[in-house]
Design an enzyme around this catalytic site. Structure first.
Site, PDB file in Angstrom:
ATOM      1  N   SER A 159       3.798  -2.558  10.086  1.00  0.00           N
ATOM      2  CA  SER A 159       5.257  -2.623  10.275  1.00  0.00           C
ATOM      3  C   SER A 159       5.869  -3.937   9.772  1.00  0.00           C
ATOM      4  CB  SER A 159       5.628  -2.355  11.743  1.00  0.00           C
ATOM      5  OG  SER A 159       5.259  -1.037  12.101  1.00  0.00           O
ATOM      6  N   ASN A 185       0.867  -1.184   0.000  1.00  0.00           N
ATOM      7  CA  ASN A 185       0.000   0.000   0.000  1.00  0.00           C
ATOM      8  C   ASN A 185       0.900   1.229   0.000  1.00  0.00           C
ATOM      9  OD1 ASN A 185      -1.796   2.061   0.503  1.00  0.00           O
ATOM     10  ND2 ASN A 185      -2.317   1.392   2.583  1.00  0.00           N
ATOM     11  N   TRP A 186       0.921   1.923  -1.122  1.00  0.00           N
ATOM     12  CA  TRP A 186       1.835   3.069  -1.247  1.00  0.00           C
ATOM     13  C   TRP A 186       1.315   4.335  -0.565  1.00  0.00           C
ATOM     14  CZ3 TRP A 186       3.585   2.743  -7.110  1.00  0.00           C
ATOM     15  CH2 TRP A 186       4.349   1.577  -7.273  1.00  0.00           C
ATOM     16  N   LYS A 187       0.055   4.312  -0.149  1.00  0.00           N
ATOM     17  CA  LYS A 187      -0.544   5.483   0.520  1.00  0.00           C
ATOM     18  C   LYS A 187      -0.335   6.723  -0.351  1.00  0.00           C
ATOM     19  CE  LYS A 187       0.064   3.055   4.834  1.00  0.00           C
ATOM     20  NZ  LYS A 187       0.183   3.073   6.275  1.00  0.00           N
ATOM     21  N   HIS A 215      -9.405   1.183   5.093  1.00  0.00           N
ATOM     22  CA  HIS A 215      -8.098   1.306   5.749  1.00  0.00           C
ATOM     23  C   HIS A 215      -8.246   2.188   6.990  1.00  0.00           C
ATOM     24  CE1 HIS A 215      -3.927   2.314   6.543  1.00  0.00           C
ATOM     25  NE2 HIS A 215      -3.616   1.234   5.863  1.00  0.00           N
ATOM     26  N   GLY A 223       3.175  -1.333   4.157  1.00  0.00           N
ATOM     27  CA  GLY A 223       3.159   0.105   3.899  1.00  0.00           C
ATOM     28  C   GLY A 223       4.558   0.593   3.557  1.00  0.00           C
ATOM     29  N   GLY A 224       5.233   1.157   4.549  1.00  0.00           N
ATOM     30  CA  GLY A 224       6.548   1.787   4.341  1.00  0.00           C
ATOM     31  C   GLY A 224       7.544   0.950   3.555  1.00  0.00           C
ATOM     32  N   GLU A 234      -6.496   4.470   8.154  1.00  0.00           N
ATOM     33  CA  GLU A 234      -6.253   5.904   7.929  1.00  0.00           C
ATOM     34  C   GLU A 234      -7.495   6.580   7.360  1.00  0.00           C
ATOM     35  OE1 GLU A 234      -2.633   5.388   5.712  1.00  0.00           O
ATOM     36  OE2 GLU A 234      -1.651   4.722   7.553  1.00  0.00           O
ATOM     37  N   GLY A 246       2.862   1.890  10.849  1.00  0.00           N
ATOM     38  CA  GLY A 246       3.796   3.009  10.758  1.00  0.00           C
ATOM     39  C   GLY A 246       4.522   3.311  12.057  1.00  0.00           C
ATOM     40  N   GLU A 285      -5.018  -5.331  10.311  1.00  0.00           N
ATOM     41  CA  GLU A 285      -3.979  -4.326  10.541  1.00  0.00           C
ATOM     42  C   GLU A 285      -4.222  -3.654  11.889  1.00  0.00           C
ATOM     43  OE1 GLU A 285      -2.235  -3.036   6.440  1.00  0.00           O
ATOM     44  OE2 GLU A 285      -3.813  -1.648   7.008  1.00  0.00           O
TER      45      GLU A 285
END
Ligand code: 13P
Length: 259
Positions: A213, A9-11, A97, A234-235, A99, A175, A169
């Protein structure tokens, strides 16, 4: 033997040029490794909307999904993207999600409408669920998961529920660099599978991903768990090298389970 989905997921990261460069490089890496078992491992990325069409068809091995959409086909909804606009562009859509739930006040009612719209239009929905740190510390993890699944999947037939991918998640792990331990993740996944068994009649059919993470260093231990069918990263999905190590780890696990 089990198959995997390794998703990124590149957000709100990557321009069009950066997205094209990433997909091209990752495709070369996967191709360079010889035969990539894409029938058993699905590599999937969720770029921002602006990059979806430009990266379409760039790699036969990498699927794409949208990070969200609106449930109506068209209308006066400034700023929104409809399922019709995503048709023939993506295979998957990410829905709910944390967020979007926390920062953009996404309700379970809307999430349920989005899931139904995704299924009507032939997308595979990836439904994100998970508890806050307060809920975990208060011993309410399972209750929260159960509540989200009940509301978000409300009214689905067993056949429809079986087409959904769930991403567990935990919000405290997103994150933060603090991942759920493989045992904590496994425990939550087994619980989710039990609920989905009741909804679909088939415990094996639903794919459940872990997100929060995930990094090259912890991916092997996470992916080894019985009820974990893949990861939503994610990251670490923003760097070709880190993401491809996670993919390689899934290939390694798959090979060892075949042997
Ligand atoms: P991180 O891997 O950066 O914790 O993000 C997880 C996530 O939100 C994936 O959807």
């Amino acid at each position: 033997m089990k198959d995997y989905i390794i998703a990124g997921n590149w957000k709100m990261f990557k321009t069009v040029e950066e997205s094209i460069s990433f997909i091209t490089q990752l495709d070369e890496k996967l191709g360079a490794a010889g035969h990539f078992p894409d029938d058993l491992i699905e590599v999937l990325v969720f770029p921002p909307f602006t990059s979806l069409y430009p990266v379409k068809g760039l790699s036969p091995r990498i699927k794409t999904g949208a990070q969200d959409f609106y449930f109506e086909d068209q209308g006066a909804y400034t700023g929104e993207i409809s399922p019709l606009m995503l048709k023939n562009v993506v295979d998957y859509v990410l829905i709910g999600h944390s967020e979007r739930r926390q920062l953009f006040h996404e309700s379970d009612e809307n999430i349920n409408k989005k899931i139904k719209a995704a299924l009507v239009h032939g997308f595979i929905p990836v439904l994100c669920i998970g508890e806050t740190l307060e809920e975990r510390e208060a011993g309410k993890t399972f209750a929260r998961i159960e509540e989200q699944l009940a509301k978000d999947l409300c009214g689905l037939t067993p056949g429809e529920a079986a087409r959904i991918v769930i991403a567990y998640e935990p919000i405290w792990a997103i994150g933060t660099g603090r991942n759920a331990s493989p045992e904590q993740a496994q425990e939550a996944h087994a619980f989710i599978r039990k609920i989905l068994h009741e909804k679909t009649g088939n415990p094996e059919i639903v794919r459940i991903l872990y997100g929060g993470s995930v990094k090259p260093e912890n991916s092997l231990a996470i992916l080894s768990q019985n009820d974990i069918n893949g990861v939503l990263v994610g990251g670490a999905s923003l760097k070709v090298d880190a993401f491809s190590v996670i993919i390689e780890n899934s290939v390694q696990l798959l090979n060892s389970s075949i042997r």
